[in-house]
Scaffold this motif. Sequence first.
Motif, PDB file in Angstrom:
ATOM      1  N   SER A  28      -4.869   8.663  -1.500  1.00  0.00           N
ATOM      2  CA  SER A  28      -5.020   8.309  -0.093  1.00  0.00           C
ATOM      3  C   SER A  28      -5.162   6.797   0.074  1.00  0.00           C
ATOM      4  N   ARG A  29      -4.990   6.345   1.296  1.00  0.00           N
ATOM      5  CA  ARG A  29      -5.150   4.924   1.595  1.00  0.00           C
ATOM      6  C   ARG A  29      -6.571   4.457   1.306  1.00  0.00           C
ATOM      7  N   ARG A  35      -7.666   1.508  -1.272  1.00  0.00           N
ATOM      8  CA  ARG A  35      -8.360   0.313  -0.788  1.00  0.00           C
ATOM      9  C   ARG A  35      -9.689   0.111  -1.499  1.00  0.00           C
ATOM     10  N   MET A  92       0.414   4.073  -2.876  1.00  0.00           N
ATOM     11  CA  MET A  92      -0.099   5.401  -2.492  1.00  0.00           C
ATOM     12  C   MET A  92       0.846   6.502  -2.948  1.00  0.00           C
ATOM     13  N   GLU A 110       0.798  -1.223   0.000  1.00  0.00           N
ATOM     14  CA  GLU A 110       0.000   0.000   0.000  1.00  0.00           C
ATOM     15  C   GLU A 110       0.835   1.279   0.000  1.00  0.00           C
ATOM     16  N   PRO A 111       1.835   1.424   0.895  1.00  0.00           N
ATOM     17  CA  PRO A 111       2.609   2.677   0.913  1.00  0.00           C
ATOM     18  C   PRO A 111       3.246   3.000  -0.432  1.00  0.00           C
TER      19      PRO A 111
END
Length: 230
Positions: free
Chosen positions: A46-47, A51, A40, A36-37
């Motif tokens: 944004s997270r 998602r 992103m 994820e990081p």
Amino acid sequence: MLQKPNRQTLVEQVALQMESLIESGNWGVGMRIPAEPELMKELNISRNTLREAIRALIHSGLLKTKQGDGTYVCSSSALGAAMKRRILRSDTLQTLEVRHALEREGAHLAAQRRTSGEVRELLVQLERCEEAAKSSDIDRFVTEDIHLHQIIIKASHNEILIEIYSHIAEALQDSITSLTRYEAGANFLEIHRQLVEAIVDQDADRAVEAVHCYIQESKEVIIKEQEEQP
């Protein structure tokens, strides 16, 4: 005047970008997508947006999440994922009927259009199928058998047929397992050798007949098994 995209549109854009990476092969089936990081940062989102996009691709069957391990690509296209879901809801006889239609036309066209390079590829792949059968490696035999049929379809040089069959083949990985004990037998392999030889000889009628033979024998095995069930 351009307007700032709303949140849902941004999610759709991210999902489409990720889907494009999958369909192009940059993210191959079985690959774990970046964490994820990293995504992103690369996408500047944004997270929550990320998602939501991932959830959309999970729902479409392109991705799956393994708890504590990450998110993996499980299908090469949305169409492939949809076909897999549909095939899993169908019985084996219906699947064989679809294979019959596609593989019969593929063999017919391959016999007319195959190149010398594809002849060599077919003969090598046939040997791999026979080696897998002799070693009683069922998983390997399924993989090699499907690959043999994909090569035949590729030799048809019909791009639409090739694309449709690639999605079908992806779904067949699970659905034909019940036939492998029979299909790895000497008679079934002999029919496949006849099929390959017919394509090599550019005998379209003989190639079509070989497809009909192995599909028909597979149907008879399934029907017999169904009749024996209590």
